[in-house]
Design a protein around this motif. Structure first.
Motif, PDB file in Angstrom:
ATOM      1  N   SER A 171       0.887  -1.163   0.000  1.00 44.72           N
ATOM      2  CA  SER A 171       0.000   0.000   0.000  1.00 44.72           C
ATOM      3  C   SER A 171       0.920   1.207   0.000  1.00 44.72           C
ATOM      4  N   GLY A 172       1.168   1.736  -1.222  1.00 44.17           N
ATOM      5  CA  GLY A 172       2.220   2.732  -1.344  1.00 44.17           C
ATOM      6  C   GLY A 172       3.545   2.041  -1.156  1.00 44.17           C
ATOM      7  N   THR A 173       4.281   2.450  -0.142  1.00 40.76           N
ATOM      8  CA  THR A 173       5.573   1.817   0.145  1.00 40.76           C
ATOM      9  C   THR A 173       5.494   0.887   1.351  1.00 40.76           C
ATOM     10  N   VAL A 174       4.300   0.749   1.913  1.00 44.03           N
ATOM     11  CA  VAL A 174       4.121  -0.059   3.114  1.00 44.03           C
ATOM     12  C   VAL A 174       3.601  -1.433   2.737  1.00 44.03           C
ATOM     13  N   ARG A 175       4.282  -2.466   3.205  1.00 45.76           N
ATOM     14  CA  ARG A 175       3.849  -3.844   2.937  1.00 45.76           C
ATOM     15  C   ARG A 175       2.898  -4.278   4.042  1.00 45.76           C
ATOM     16  N   ARG A 176       1.708  -4.718   3.627  1.00 46.43           N
ATOM     17  CA  ARG A 176       0.678  -5.132   4.589  1.00 46.43           C
ATOM     18  C   ARG A 176       0.075  -6.459   4.180  1.00 46.43           C
ATOM     19  N   SER A 177      -0.553  -7.131   5.152  1.00 47.26           N
ATOM     20  CA  SER A 177      -1.256  -8.387   4.890  1.00 47.26           C
ATOM     21  C   SER A 177      -2.741  -8.110   4.732  1.00 47.26           C
ATOM     22  N   TYR A 178      -3.343  -8.819   3.802  1.00 47.42           N
ATOM     23  CA  TYR A 178      -4.767  -8.656   3.527  1.00 47.42           C
ATOM     24  C   TYR A 178      -5.424 -10.029   3.445  1.00 47.42           C
ATOM     25  N   ASN A 179      -6.692 -10.079   3.826  1.00 47.49           N
ATOM     26  CA  ASN A 179      -7.500 -11.297   3.706  1.00 47.49           C
ATOM     27  C   ASN A 179      -8.456 -11.166   2.539  1.00 47.49           C
ATOM     28  N   TYR A 180      -8.598 -12.247   1.792  1.00 48.55           N
ATOM     29  CA  TYR A 180      -9.534 -12.284   0.679  1.00 48.55           C
ATOM     30  C   TYR A 180     -10.345 -13.574   0.733  1.00 48.55           C
ATOM     31  N   TRP A 181     -11.562 -13.484   0.184  1.00 46.85           N
ATOM     32  CA  TRP A 181     -12.488 -14.623   0.207  1.00 46.85           C
ATOM     33  C   TRP A 181     -13.024 -14.889  -1.191  1.00 46.85           C
ATOM     34  N   GLY A 182     -13.244 -16.167  -1.480  1.00 37.69           N
ATOM     35  CA  GLY A 182     -13.927 -16.538  -2.711  1.00 37.69           C
ATOM     36  C   GLY A 182     -15.420 -16.328  -2.573  1.00 37.69           C
ATOM     37  N   GLN A 183     -16.141 -16.611  -3.647  1.00 36.08           N
ATOM     38  CA  GLN A 183     -17.585 -16.381  -3.655  1.00 36.08           C
ATOM     39  C   GLN A 183     -18.352 -17.514  -2.973  1.00 36.08           C
ATOM     40  N   GLY A 184     -17.685 -18.620  -2.744  1.00 37.52           N
ATOM     41  CA  GLY A 184     -18.322 -19.758  -2.082  1.00 37.52           C
ATOM     42  C   GLY A 184     -18.819 -20.789  -3.074  1.00 37.52           C
ATOM     43  N   THR A 185     -18.709 -22.047  -2.683  1.00 32.23           N
ATOM     44  CA  THR A 185     -19.217 -23.134  -3.513  1.00 32.23           C
ATOM     45  C   THR A 185     -19.996 -24.092  -2.606  1.00 32.23           C
ATOM     46  N   GLN A 186     -21.167 -24.505  -3.071  1.00 31.35           N
ATOM     47  CA  GLN A 186     -22.048 -25.333  -2.255  1.00 31.35           C
ATOM     48  C   GLN A 186     -21.639 -26.801  -2.320  1.00 31.35           C
ATOM     49  N   VAL A 187     -21.457 -27.385  -1.155  1.00 27.31           N
ATOM     50  CA  VAL A 187     -21.236 -28.824  -1.035  1.00 27.31           C
ATOM     51  C   VAL A 187     -22.425 -29.399  -0.275  1.00 27.31           C
ATOM     52  N   THR A 188     -23.115 -30.337  -0.899  1.00 21.33           N
ATOM     53  CA  THR A 188     -24.277 -30.962  -0.276  1.00 21.33           C
ATOM     54  C   THR A 188     -24.030 -32.458  -0.165  1.00 21.33           C
ATOM     55  N   VAL A 189     -24.110 -32.967   1.048  1.00 22.34           N
ATOM     56  CA  VAL A 189     -23.954 -34.401   1.295  1.00 22.34           C
ATOM     57  C   VAL A 189     -25.334 -34.941   1.645  1.00 22.34           C
ATOM     58  N   SER A 190     -25.841 -35.787   0.777  1.00 22.73           N
ATOM     59  CA  SER A 190     -27.200 -36.286   0.965  1.00 22.73           C
ATOM     60  C   SER A 190     -27.365 -37.617   0.252  1.00 22.73           C
ATOM     61  N   SER A 191     -28.185 -38.478   0.831  1.00 23.52           N
ATOM     62  CA  SER A 191     -28.491 -39.749   0.186  1.00 23.52           C
ATOM     63  C   SER A 191     -29.759 -39.623  -0.655  1.00 23.52           C
TER      64      SER A 191
END
Length: 123
Positions: free
Chosen positions: A103-123
Motif C-alpha cells: 500500500s504505497g511503500t508499506v507492505r501489509r497483509s490482507y484477507n480475501y475470500w472466494g464467492q463460495g461453492t455449495q457442497v451438499t452431502v445427501s443420500s
C-alpha cells in the motif's frame, strides 16, 4: 485487486469423496496462508483447513483424518480433498487467502475470500 475462483462443489452421497479447487489471481507480493472455511445457515463461518507458505497445516477437529488441504505446483492454487463425507459437512465452502501487498511503500497483509461453492452431502 485479488480474485479467488473456486470449483468443485456438488451433491455427493455420504461416505463419498470430493475435491475443491481454488486459484488466486491479481496483485500480491506473496501468499502467506491459503485454505478453506465453511458456513451453514444461521451459523458463523468456521475454519475447515488452512496451509501456510511453509507447508504447515491446521484442521478443524471435525475433519481431521478425512480432509486434506494442499497447495498446487502453482503457488496460487489450493485444494481440499474431502473423503468419508458426512451429512454434517453440508455447507457453503469458501476459499481464503492471506497475502502481502504494498500500500504505497508499506507492505501489509490482507484477507480475501472466494464467492463460495455449495457442497451438499445427501443420500
Amino acid at each position: 485487486q485479488v480474485q479467488l475462483v473456486e470449483s468443485g462443489g456438488v451433491l455427493v452421497q455420504p461416505g463419498g469423496s470430493l475435491r475443491l479447487s481454488c486459484s488466486a489471481s491479481g496483485n500480491g507480493v506473496g501468499i502467506n496462508v491459503m485454505g478453506w472455511y465453511r458456513q451453514t445457515p444461521g451459523k458463523e463461518r468456521e475454519l475447515v483447513a488452512v496451509i501456510s507458505s511453509g507447508g504447515s497445516t491446521n484442521y478443524a477437529n471435525s475433519v481431521k483424518g478425512r480432509f486434506t488441504v494442499s497447495r498446487g505446483n502453482a503457488e496460487n492454487t489450493v485444494y481440499l480433498q474431502m473423503n468419508s463425507l458426512e451429512l454434517e459437512d453440508t455447507a457453503v465452502y469458501y476459499c481464503y487467502v492471506n497475502l502481502d501487498r504494498y500500500s504505497g511503500t508499506v507492505r501489509r497483509s490482507y484477507n480475501y475470500w472466494g464467492q463460495g461453492t455449495q457442497v451438499t452431502v445427501s443420500s
